[in-house]
Scaffold this motif. Structure first.
Motif, PDB file in Angstrom:
ATOM      1  N   TRP A 142      46.827   8.576  75.053  1.00  0.00           N
ATOM      2  CA  TRP A 142      45.525   8.831  75.679  1.00  0.00           C
ATOM      3  C   TRP A 142      44.472   7.784  75.317  1.00  0.00           C
ATOM      4  O   TRP A 142      43.585   7.474  76.131  1.00  0.00           O
ATOM      5  N   GLY A 143      44.572   7.223  74.124  1.00  0.00           N
ATOM      6  CA  GLY A 143      43.590   6.224  73.720  1.00  0.00           C
ATOM      7  C   GLY A 143      43.605   4.990  74.595  1.00  0.00           C
ATOM      8  O   GLY A 143      42.561   4.368  74.833  1.00  0.00           O
ATOM      9  N   LEU A 144      44.778   4.619  75.107  1.00  0.00           N
ATOM     10  CA  LEU A 144      44.858   3.447  75.977  1.00  0.00           C
ATOM     11  C   LEU A 144      44.127   3.686  77.288  1.00  0.00           C
ATOM     12  O   LEU A 144      43.469   2.794  77.826  1.00  0.00           O
ATOM     13  N   LYS A 145      44.269   4.903  77.825  1.00  0.00           N
ATOM     14  CA  LYS A 145      43.539   5.242  79.042  1.00  0.00           C
ATOM     15  C   LYS A 145      42.040   5.189  78.786  1.00  0.00           C
ATOM     16  O   LYS A 145      41.266   4.660  79.598  1.00  0.00           O
ATOM     17  N   ALA A 146      41.605   5.734  77.657  1.00  0.00           N
ATOM     18  CA  ALA A 146      40.179   5.794  77.359  1.00  0.00           C
ATOM     19  C   ALA A 146      39.558   4.402  77.252  1.00  0.00           C
ATOM     20  O   ALA A 146      38.442   4.178  77.725  1.00  0.00           O
ATOM     21  N   VAL A 147      40.268   3.458  76.645  1.00  0.00           N
ATOM     22  CA  VAL A 147      39.717   2.102  76.500  1.00  0.00           C
ATOM     23  C   VAL A 147      40.094   1.197  77.669  1.00  0.00           C
ATOM     24  O   VAL A 147      39.852   0.005  77.647  1.00  0.00           O
ATOM     25  N   ARG A 148      40.715   1.801  78.733  1.00  0.00           N
ATOM     26  CA  ARG A 148      41.006   1.096  79.983  1.00  0.00           C
ATOM     27  C   ARG A 148      42.087   0.034  79.833  1.00  0.00           C
ATOM     28  O   ARG A 148      42.005  -1.033  80.444  1.00  0.00           O
ATOM     29  N   ALA A 149      43.081   0.323  79.039  1.00  0.00           N
ATOM     30  CA  ALA A 149      44.162  -0.649  78.835  1.00  0.00           C
ATOM     31  C   ALA A 149      45.428  -0.289  79.597  1.00  0.00           C
ATOM     32  O   ALA A 149      46.471  -0.879  79.350  1.00  0.00           O
ATOM     33  N   VAL A 150      45.356   0.680  80.534  1.00  0.00           N
ATOM     34  CA  VAL A 150      46.529   1.094  81.297  1.00  0.00           C
ATOM     35  C   VAL A 150      46.180   1.169  82.778  1.00  0.00           C
ATOM     36  O   VAL A 150      45.011   1.210  83.150  1.00  0.00           O
ATOM     37  N   PRO A 151      47.193   1.204  83.662  1.00  0.00           N
ATOM     38  CA  PRO A 151      46.931   1.288  85.105  1.00  0.00           C
ATOM     39  C   PRO A 151      46.115   2.534  85.437  1.00  0.00           C
ATOM     40  O   PRO A 151      46.230   3.558  84.757  1.00  0.00           O
ATOM     41  N   PRO A 152      45.274   2.473  86.537  1.00  0.00           N
ATOM     42  CA  PRO A 152      45.142   1.309  87.405  1.00  0.00           C
ATOM     43  C   PRO A 152      44.203   0.251  86.864  1.00  0.00           C
ATOM     44  O   PRO A 152      44.074  -0.820  87.440  1.00  0.00           O
ATOM     45  N   ILE A 153      43.535   0.553  85.745  1.00  0.00           N
ATOM     46  CA  ILE A 153      42.588  -0.413  85.200  1.00  0.00           C
ATOM     47  C   ILE A 153      43.288  -1.720  84.848  1.00  0.00           C
ATOM     48  O   ILE A 153      42.745  -2.802  85.036  1.00  0.00           O
ATOM     49  N   LEU A 154      44.498  -1.644  84.337  1.00  0.00           N
ATOM     50  CA  LEU A 154      45.194  -2.844  83.896  1.00  0.00           C
ATOM     51  C   LEU A 154      45.398  -3.824  85.042  1.00  0.00           C
ATOM     52  O   LEU A 154      45.483  -5.030  84.835  1.00  0.00           O
ATOM     53  N   ALA A 155      45.448  -3.304  86.293  1.00  0.00           N
ATOM     54  CA  ALA A 155      45.614  -4.184  87.432  1.00  0.00           C
ATOM     55  C   ALA A 155      44.421  -5.115  87.600  1.00  0.00           C
ATOM     56  O   ALA A 155      44.544  -6.203  88.146  1.00  0.00           O
ATOM     57  N   THR A 156      43.267  -4.677  87.144  1.00  0.00           N
ATOM     58  CA  THR A 156      42.075  -5.520  87.223  1.00  0.00           C
ATOM     59  C   THR A 156      41.665  -6.047  85.850  1.00  0.00           C
ATOM     60  O   THR A 156      40.644  -6.682  85.724  1.00  0.00           O
ATOM     61  N   ALA A 157      42.438  -5.733  84.822  1.00  0.00           N
ATOM     62  CA  ALA A 157      42.162  -6.210  83.470  1.00  0.00           C
ATOM     63  C   ALA A 157      43.467  -6.646  82.822  1.00  0.00           C
ATOM     64  O   ALA A 157      43.985  -5.979  81.936  1.00  0.00           O
ATOM     65  N   PRO A 158      44.040  -7.762  83.281  1.00  0.00           N
ATOM     66  CA  PRO A 158      45.380  -8.148  82.832  1.00  0.00           C
ATOM     67  C   PRO A 158      45.418  -8.827  81.478  1.00  0.00           C
ATOM     68  O   PRO A 158      46.482  -9.184  81.006  1.00  0.00           O
ATOM     69  N   TRP A 159      44.270  -9.031  80.849  1.00  0.00           N
ATOM     70  CA  TRP A 159      44.279  -9.751  79.579  1.00  0.00           C
ATOM     71  C   TRP A 159      44.865  -8.873  78.479  1.00  0.00           C
ATOM     72  O   TRP A 159      44.382  -7.770  78.236  1.00  0.00           O
ATOM     73  N   ALA A 160      45.870  -9.370  77.830  1.00  0.00           N
ATOM     74  CA  ALA A 160      46.573  -8.579  76.819  1.00  0.00           C
ATOM     75  C   ALA A 160      46.477  -9.202  75.435  1.00  0.00           C
ATOM     76  O   ALA A 160      47.205  -8.819  74.539  1.00  0.00           O
ATOM     77  N   GLY A 161      45.586 -10.158  75.254  1.00  0.00           N
ATOM     78  CA  GLY A 161      45.400 -10.757  73.936  1.00  0.00           C
ATOM     79  C   GLY A 161      46.373 -11.864  73.606  1.00  0.00           C
ATOM     80  O   GLY A 161      46.531 -12.208  72.433  1.00  0.00           O
ATOM     81  N   ALA A 162      47.035 -12.432  74.600  1.00  0.00           N
ATOM     82  CA  ALA A 162      47.992 -13.506  74.341  1.00  0.00           C
ATOM     83  C   ALA A 162      47.309 -14.663  73.618  1.00  0.00           C
ATOM     84  O   ALA A 162      46.224 -15.097  74.002  1.00  0.00           O
ATOM     85  N   GLY A 163      47.945 -15.141  72.550  1.00  0.00           N
ATOM     86  CA  GLY A 163      47.401 -16.250  71.783  1.00  0.00           C
ATOM     87  C   GLY A 163      46.408 -15.835  70.713  1.00  0.00           C
ATOM     88  O   GLY A 163      45.944 -16.682  69.949  1.00  0.00           O
ATOM     89  N   ILE A 164      46.068 -14.559  70.647  1.00  0.00           N
ATOM     90  CA  ILE A 164      45.106 -14.068  69.663  1.00  0.00           C
ATOM     91  C   ILE A 164      45.854 -13.470  68.479  1.00  0.00           C
ATOM     92  O   ILE A 164      46.839 -12.752  68.638  1.00  0.00           O
ATOM     93  N   ARG A 165      45.358 -13.765  67.284  1.00  0.00           N
ATOM     94  CA  ARG A 165      45.973 -13.259  66.054  1.00  0.00           C
ATOM     95  C   ARG A 165      45.132 -12.134  65.457  1.00  0.00           C
ATOM     96  O   ARG A 165      43.959 -12.319  65.141  1.00  0.00           O
ATOM     97  N   ILE A 166      45.755 -10.964  65.339  1.00  0.00           N
ATOM     98  CA  ILE A 166      45.106  -9.810  64.727  1.00  0.00           C
ATOM     99  C   ILE A 166      45.698  -9.609  63.336  1.00  0.00           C
ATOM    100  O   ILE A 166      46.895  -9.388  63.194  1.00  0.00           O
ATOM    101  N   ALA A 167      44.856  -9.687  62.318  1.00  0.00           N
ATOM    102  CA  ALA A 167      45.301  -9.404  60.956  1.00  0.00           C
ATOM    103  C   ALA A 167      45.041  -7.931  60.656  1.00  0.00           C
ATOM    104  O   ALA A 167      43.923  -7.451  60.840  1.00  0.00           O
ATOM    105  N   VAL A 168      46.069  -7.221  60.221  1.00  0.00           N
ATOM    106  CA  VAL A 168      45.937  -5.822  59.839  1.00  0.00           C
ATOM    107  C   VAL A 168      46.119  -5.745  58.329  1.00  0.00           C
ATOM    108  O   VAL A 168      47.216  -5.998  57.813  1.00  0.00           O
ATOM    109  N   LEU A 169      45.045  -5.424  57.615  1.00  0.00           N
ATOM    110  CA  LEU A 169      45.082  -5.296  56.157  1.00  0.00           C
ATOM    111  C   LEU A 169      45.203  -3.821  55.832  1.00  0.00           C
ATOM    112  O   LEU A 169      44.266  -3.051  56.050  1.00  0.00           O
ATOM    113  N   ASP A 170      46.366  -3.405  55.303  1.00  0.00           N
ATOM    114  CA  ASP A 170      46.646  -1.982  55.207  1.00  0.00           C
ATOM    115  C   ASP A 170      47.818  -1.766  54.243  1.00  0.00           C
ATOM    116  O   ASP A 170      47.971  -2.513  53.276  1.00  0.00           O
ATOM    117  N   THR A 171      48.672  -0.791  54.537  1.00  0.00           N
ATOM    118  CA  THR A 171      49.818  -0.473  53.677  1.00  0.00           C
ATOM    119  C   THR A 171      51.059  -1.274  54.043  1.00  0.00           C
ATOM    120  O   THR A 171      52.148  -0.954  53.580  1.00  0.00           O
TER     121      THR A 171
END
Length: 455
Positions: A142-171
């Motif tokens: 459900w979180g993906l729908k809320a932030v508009r990362a799934v269809p049909p929104i994805l059809a007009t928002a195709p950017w998926a972060g390619a080339g971007i580095r996300i550092a996750v500092l955690d366990t």
């Protein structure tokens, strides 16, 4: 230093060590000051030749201008006296504190959210109906729908972060999880005697939310926001769920050295009403911004209590948690302290579905501002990919494009973080003026007072 108590409970409060923040000086001057003032012989300036040593040894983090030391009372007194000396480059001496994950429900205990048909009737992607209740479907969380990362929104928002580095500092992360094959660019443990392998589940869950694959091989339900990005994994919390602020600082320096564009930290420690931010976190966050990396951190899970540290630092983006009706989750901390203690933005954080270690079931649900934070990190990655923005400019665009919510800024900041769409093309981007000053190019750390990233 063992950060886990004998009872298995996460320790809180000071560790007994001190963290020393320096004004902009060369490394030799900083370490010489430590030796001359308090007798610390750290030797030649060094960063992270032995990453786990930050938990037990005196260490100078050369990219941050910060030292972490185990001081005797007389040494602490000498350091404190140096603060009053205008000739000393020491600008702060503060306690190292224990930190822990900001989640509230264990993956194995959380009830699944109600399921819905995959039919999607939304037609307007410029507004959010705050009365809608989001639910998981067979194909996406459900979180993906809320932030508009799934269809049909994805059809007009195709950017998926390619080339971007996300550092996750955690366990850490489950390196054997099939969903992350080829996705982790680099990993490092800052916990003595522990590998990066996640024996807890919190880190794997957060990494999955930020950058899980578009088509998970082990499930039909997609859960990752920026599925085109790559991960940098820093294990700064133990498998029992505890660490120290010194280990967090070491993880930040490592992430910056690895070229992270976004640093996601679903962790922290409680602060009291009226308590200000730690200078060392602010200096580290400023160094990250100057290097082009934005730190996104969880606000905390103590309900109507102040935003925790390090999210209460002016140069760290503080994230609140929302439930399936886009209401502030009752556990999500609020803006009770100023001067950095504001909420900046909000994202889904209740019963969110993501990856966990294969040995624990591969997939599960968790709740917390911990879960909201990687949603924002993923949104930031998609926005960075679309616009080319980094650092402070990326922060401003995240806030500018957030969807306002009915609750106050004290609870949810600018509103719901959402992925970009073609309705806001790159050539139409109009950056907001930065306050209090212009965007700063990467360079040396700035002297106090440090610039605020708040609006």
């Amino acid at each position: 230093m063992n950060t886990d108590s004998a009872t298995g409970r996460v320790p809180e409060g000071p560790t007994g060590r001190q963290i020393i923040t320096f004004a902009p000086v060369d490394d030799a001057t900083a370490t010489r000051e430590l030796r001359d003032v308090a007798g610390f012989d750290i030797g030649t300036p060094r960063g992270l030749d032995d990453p786990a040593a930050v938990a037990t040894n005196d260490v100078y983090l050369d990219k941050l201008g910060i030292a972490i030391v185990d001081s005797a009372p007389e040494q602490l007194g000498a350091l404190s006296r140096a603060l009053g000396d205008s000739a000393s480059p020491i600008i702060a001496v503060e306690p190292e504190v224990y930190v822990y994950p900001f989640d509230t429900i264990d993956a194995m205990d959380a009830p699944p959210t109600p399921m819905a048909d995959d039919a999607d009737t939304d037609s307007d992607d410029d507004e959010v109906d705050a009365a809608e209740t989001y639910v998981d479907t067979d194909t996406y969380a459900w979180g993906l729908k809320a932030v508009r990362a799934v269809p049909p929104i994805l059809a007009t928002a195709p950017w998926a972060g390619a080339g971007i580095r996300i550092a996750v500092l955690d366990t850490g992360i489950d390196l054997g999880h099939p969903d992350f094959a080829g996705r982790v660019l680099a990993s490092q443990s800052f916990i003595p005697g522990a590998a990066v392998q996640d024996g807890h589940s919190h880190g794997t869950h957060c990494a999955g939310t930020a950058a899980g694959p578009k088509s998970p091989p082990g499930t039909q339900r997609r859960y990752g926001v920026a599925h085109g990005s790559r991960l940098l994994i820093g294990k700064v919390l133990s498998d029992q769920g505890s660490g120290t602020s010194g280990q967090i600082l070491a993880g930040i320096q490592w992430a910056v050295e690895q070229g992270a564009h976004v640093i996601s930290m679903s962790l922290g420690s409680r602060v009291a009403v009226g308590q200000t931010y730690y200078t060392y976190y602010e200096q580290a966050a400023t160094a990250a911004l100057n290097a082009g990396a934005l730190i996104v951190a969880a606000a905390g899970n103590d309900g109507w209590s102040p935003v925790g540290a390090p999210a209460n630092s002016p140069s760290v983006l503080a994230v609140a948690a929302l439930d399936q009706a886009l209401q502030r989750a009752p556990f999500s901390c609020v803006a009770l302290n100023g001067n950095g203690g504001e909420i900046d933005i909000a994202a889904p954080g209740v019963a969110t579905y993501s990856s966990i270690p294969v040995a624990k079931g591969s997939y599960g649900f968790k709740s917390g501002t911990s879960m909201a934070t990687p949603h924002v990190a993923g949104v930031a990655a998609t926005l960075a990919r679309k616009t080319g923005l980094r650092s402070r400019a990326l922060w401003q665009e995240l806030v500018r494009t957030a969807v306002p919510l009915p609750q106050s800024a004290q609870e949810v900041g600018a509103g719901l973080a959402v992925v970009p769409t073609r309705r806001r093309p790159v050539w139409d981007y109009q950056p907001m003026p930065w306050r209090p000053g212009p965007i700063i190019d990467p360079g040396p750390l700035e002297p106090r007072p440090l610039p605020s990233a708040r609006r």
